[in-house]
Write a protein that holds these residues in place. Sequence first.
Motif, PDB file in Angstrom:
ATOM      1  N   CYS A 195      -6.622   0.811   4.757  1.00 38.95           N
ATOM      2  CA  CYS A 195      -6.719   2.092   4.601  1.00 38.95           C
ATOM      3  C   CYS A 195      -7.285   2.791   3.278  1.00 38.95           C
ATOM      4  O   CYS A 195      -7.644   4.034   3.225  1.00 38.95           O
ATOM      5  CB  CYS A 195      -5.434   3.044   4.921  1.00 38.95           C
ATOM      6  SG  CYS A 195      -4.338   2.999   3.450  1.00 38.95           S
ATOM      7  N   CYS A 206      -0.090   3.307   3.547  1.00 33.73           N
ATOM      8  CA  CYS A 206       0.364   2.931   5.053  1.00 33.73           C
ATOM      9  C   CYS A 206       1.166   1.600   4.885  1.00 33.73           C
ATOM     10  O   CYS A 206       1.668   1.361   6.165  1.00 33.73           O
ATOM     11  CB  CYS A 206      -0.997   2.419   5.730  1.00 33.73           C
ATOM     12  SG  CYS A 206      -1.579   0.821   5.129  1.00 33.73           S
ATOM     13  N   CYS A 230      -6.089  -1.036  -0.688  1.00 32.78           N
ATOM     14  CA  CYS A 230      -5.654  -1.363   0.741  1.00 32.78           C
ATOM     15  C   CYS A 230      -7.023  -1.519   1.592  1.00 32.78           C
ATOM     16  O   CYS A 230      -7.830  -0.924   1.840  1.00 32.78           O
ATOM     17  CB  CYS A 230      -4.865  -0.435   1.399  1.00 32.78           C
ATOM     18  SG  CYS A 230      -4.096  -1.062   3.014  1.00 32.78           S
ATOM     19  N   GLY A 246      -6.014   2.923   0.549  1.00 36.83           N
ATOM     20  CA  GLY A 246      -5.001   3.394  -0.563  1.00 36.83           C
ATOM     21  C   GLY A 246      -4.717   2.622  -1.446  1.00 36.83           C
ATOM     22  O   GLY A 246      -5.020   1.319  -1.354  1.00 36.83           O
ATOM     23  N   CYS A 303       0.861  -1.337  -0.058  1.00 37.93           N
ATOM     24  CA  CYS A 303       0.034  -0.092   0.072  1.00 37.93           C
ATOM     25  C   CYS A 303       0.997   1.196  -0.038  1.00 37.93           C
ATOM     26  O   CYS A 303       1.981   1.222   0.972  1.00 37.93           O
ATOM     27  CB  CYS A 303      -0.911   0.075   1.227  1.00 37.93           C
ATOM     28  SG  CYS A 303      -2.004   1.815   1.429  1.00 37.93           S
TER      29      CYS A 303
HETATM   30 ZN    ZN Z   1      -3.070   1.053   3.374  1.00 36.64          ZN
END
Ligand code: ZN
Length: 211
Positions: A152, A133, A149, A154, A130
């Motif tokens: 998060c 994060c 992700c 992402g 990711c």
């Molecule tokens: Zn992430």
Amino acid sequence: MRLVILGPQGAGKGTQAEYLADKYGIPHIATGDMFRWAIRQGDELGRAVKDYVEAGRLVPDELTIRVVSERLDADDAASGWILDGFPRNLAQAEGLERLMRSKGRELDRALVIDVPEDVSLRRTLGRRVCENCGATYHEDRPPRNDWVCDRCGGRVVARSDDSEATVRERLRTYHEQTEPLKDYYRERGRLLEVDGTASPEEVFERIVAGL
Ligand code: ZN
Ligand code: ADP
């Protein structure tokens, strides 16, 4: 708990460091993540380390030790930490020793997660991370939604330094410079060695039992 994690590329250091950070409530500090983050920001540190990281070579020790030292001074690191990807050679191990002494602290354990070269290559070349994060996935174990992700939201991508040539270069550096640290920590009675070929959950159990 103050812990360093060593191991070849793809050994699962990042995964285990995350589990440990959760269990003990201490930060997971990965020098590679810090460098990649700085490169993305394009800040001074990022500009200084970019060429090294992209070639799979070690960032100079003095700079690396300074970055780690500053990070360990942050409030969230006061009661412990897990260092992932540092130290990577004898000069860094000695630098960390000096840092600890100057802060009146001691390193509890050096955890080595070992996997053979073929496992290392397979895991690293299929690795996806990711961007936001740092959570890691694999081609064969993707996030629930198409390369978004789970943790998060992402974007999940291949690391630009995970090409085969770069991975081989990093493995070479590992065997040459990092692996000798096993003896360094063994002599100091701090070494904990764990086989990293089992499932992440099993490896984690063995680590916790060993600690
Ligand atoms: Zn992430
Ligand atoms: P890996 O363990 O898969 O090689 P890392 O994320 O730990 O990946 O490191 C990526 C890159 O960041 C390294 O190839 C190196 O260029 C740089 N780096 C990370 N940690 C260190 C360190 N302790 N000393 C020097 N360079 C480092």
